[in-house]
Design a protein around this motif. Structure first.
Motif, mmCIF file in Angstrom:
data_model
loop_
_atom_site.group_PDB
_atom_site.id
_atom_site.type_symbol
_atom_site.label_atom_id
_atom_site.label_comp_id
_atom_site.label_asym_id
_atom_site.label_seq_id
_atom_site.Cartn_x
_atom_site.Cartn_y
_atom_site.Cartn_z
ATOM 1 N N SER B 31 -23.650 -29.494 -83.017
ATOM 2 C CA SER B 31 -24.765 -29.437 -83.968
ATOM 3 C C SER B 31 -25.183 -30.829 -84.455
ATOM 4 O O SER B 31 -26.356 -31.050 -84.742
ATOM 5 N N GLY B 32 -24.230 -31.770 -84.523
ATOM 6 C CA GLY B 32 -24.575 -33.114 -84.997
ATOM 7 C C GLY B 32 -25.593 -33.792 -84.091
ATOM 8 O O GLY B 32 -26.591 -34.347 -84.548
ATOM 9 N N LYS B 33 -25.339 -33.729 -82.774
ATOM 10 C CA LYS B 33 -26.273 -34.328 -81.815
ATOM 11 C C LYS B 33 -27.615 -33.596 -81.840
ATOM 12 O O LYS B 33 -28.674 -34.209 -81.833
ATOM 13 N N PHE B 35 -28.916 -31.867 -84.170
ATOM 14 C CA PHE B 35 -29.645 -32.115 -85.419
ATOM 15 C C PHE B 35 -30.356 -33.468 -85.343
ATOM 16 O O PHE B 35 -31.501 -33.614 -85.778
ATOM 17 N N SER B 36 -29.704 -34.458 -84.745
ATOM 18 C CA SER B 36 -30.355 -35.764 -84.568
ATOM 19 C C SER B 36 -31.593 -35.655 -83.687
ATOM 20 O O SER B 36 -32.626 -36.256 -83.972
ATOM 21 N N VAL B 113 -21.690 -40.566 -87.894
ATOM 22 C CA VAL B 113 -21.447 -40.319 -86.477
ATOM 23 C C VAL B 113 -20.121 -39.591 -86.283
ATOM 24 O O VAL B 113 -19.108 -39.932 -86.868
ATOM 25 N N GLN B 114 -20.188 -38.582 -85.467
ATOM 26 C CA GLN B 114 -19.002 -37.823 -85.109
ATOM 27 C C GLN B 114 -18.468 -38.385 -83.806
ATOM 28 O O GLN B 114 -19.171 -39.083 -83.104
#
Lengths: 225, 184
Positions: B31-33, B35-36, B113-114
């Motif tokens: 989801s982090g990527k 979402f970016s 950043v994850q």
């Protein structure tokens, strides 16, 4: 147009992926993808070429509420069962009832409340069923859909502020069809006395004209607590 | 990194069979990527969140439609997210002039950043980087503006100060060259 020309197909696939292809051409191309294996394989190949670009982006962790809302959308969580608003159905129902009673006692307000005012509105149908509960604190609107809201995937419900001075309505944003949403109070609406709120039925994504373009389904008054 | 693709694939297979836990793991990992990706296209937190939600609802329902020909799992998920964001971008008519395209690469989001190598696109990414480096600056920049920011050719002209025909041919020629390099 000759879709068997691979070079042309590459160009079209890229336009499709980048979003440069719009409207009717985009729909036509989507149909073509369904019909022709070569067309969809070309698109997939270009997606594989281009999507690694996104690897260069730093990850941005989304708010925890997003995961809650996904689970709600999938029906795994009751719309109101998010931890932050465990009792919110009861709370809101009580508030909606209280709002109408409070209208009667609004004269007592200066005595009862000296804290920061909170403004709320209950958007309800002519048969007095509440559809949305709106509250405003500072420059944010918190909007909550009740179970009464009729899901309409073909349309969006758009919320408008009707200025007391008779100026054109100002869009406050799209109302959720399920769950709740925070809307920023637009700067265009700052400092304008509010006569009422209104909800219109609009194409998905909201009115394109900046004014209500579909039927106005509801109006509601704001109550200051 | 192959293993990451394997991991995503396992979660996706399980998701296709209705395994909610696997779906949550897939969400946590990607989801982090995504979402970016959504944020870059829409530039508004609330819209980007809406798109992310829509994308994952779609991923849940369409997990069984994934197959290897569609690319890596991550590439497939990026496409779902991008198309949803492009739809929203179009319907909300976001104009380039309202957007700050010149966002520095290392803004505050970089702090969040994850461990990004989960993604499984890394090997493809190295090759793509090589090939992108082979392009002229104009070609590369036009492709990036179109891909990341969803700018139309017209909007790119405003950004680069070049004629519409020039931008179109930059993108077209840039991509033709890119394809030759990637498929070599």
């Amino acid at each position: 147009m000759k879709y068997q020309d691979q070079e042309l197909l590459d160009a079209l696939a890229v336009d499709f992926i980048l979003g440069a292809m719009k409207g009717a051409a985009r729909k036509r191309f989507q149909r073509l993808m369904m019909a022709s294996p070569n067309v969809r394989q070309t698109v997939w190949r270009w997606e594989q070429h281009l999507n690694p670009l996104a690897e260069g982006l730093p990850a941005t962790v989304p708010d925890k509420a997003v995961w809650q809302r996904i689970q709600q959308r999938l029906g795994w969580l009751a719309p109101t069962a998010t931890p932050a608003t465990a009792n919110s159905t009861k709370y809101w129902l009580a508030l909606a009832t209280a709002a109408s009673i409070l209208l009667a006692v609004v004269m007592l307000r200066p005595i009862l409340y000296t804290a920061a005012p909170q403004e709320i509105a209950v958007i309800q149908s002519s048969d007095a069923k509440a559809w949305w509960l709106v509250s405003k604190a500072q420059n944010r609107l918190h909007v909550k859909a009740t179970a009464t809201v009729t899901d309409d995937a073909q349309h969006d419900y758009e919320l408008w502020m009707l200025p007391a001075n008779g100026q054109a309505p100002v869009s406050l944003g799209l109302l959720p069809q399920q769950g709740e949403r925070l809307l920023e109070w637009p700067t265009a609406a700052d400092g304008i006395a509010i006569a009422a709120l209104a909800v219109s039925l609009e194409p998905v994504g909201g009115s394109l004209t900046g004014a209500p373009s579909g039927p106005v389904l509801f109006t509601a008054e704001i109550v200051t607590l | 990194m192959e293993q990451s693709q394997q991991q995503l694939l396992q979660w996706l297979y399980a998701t296709a069979q209705g395994n909610k836990q696997a779906f949550e793991q897939l969400y946590q990992a990607t989801s982090g990527k995504l979402f970016s990706v959504s944020l870059h296209l829409l530039r508004r937190h609330d819209w980007a969140e809406d798109v992310l939600q829509d994308a994952f609802v779609r991923i849940w329902h369409n997990a069984a439609d994934y197959h290897a020909e569609k690319g890596s799992v991550m590439s497939w998920m990026i496409s779902i997210t991008r198309y949803r964001a492009l739809d929203l971008l179009k319907s909300r008519r976001v104009k380039a002039e309202h957007l700050d395209i010149s966002e520095p690469e290392h803004d505050q989001t970089s702090n969040e950043v994850q461990p990004g190598e989960v993604i499984g696109l890394v090997r493809d990414k190295v090759k793509l980087d090589d090939c992108m480096q082979g392009l002229s600056d104009e070609h590369r920049q036009s492709i990036q503006l179109a891909y990341f920011n969803g700018l139309s050719h017209q909007e790119i002209t405003a950004h680069t100060g070049s004629a519409l025909g020039t931008v179109k041919s930059w993108i077209r020629r840039g991509l033709t060259q890119l394809k030759r390099c990637l498929e070599a």
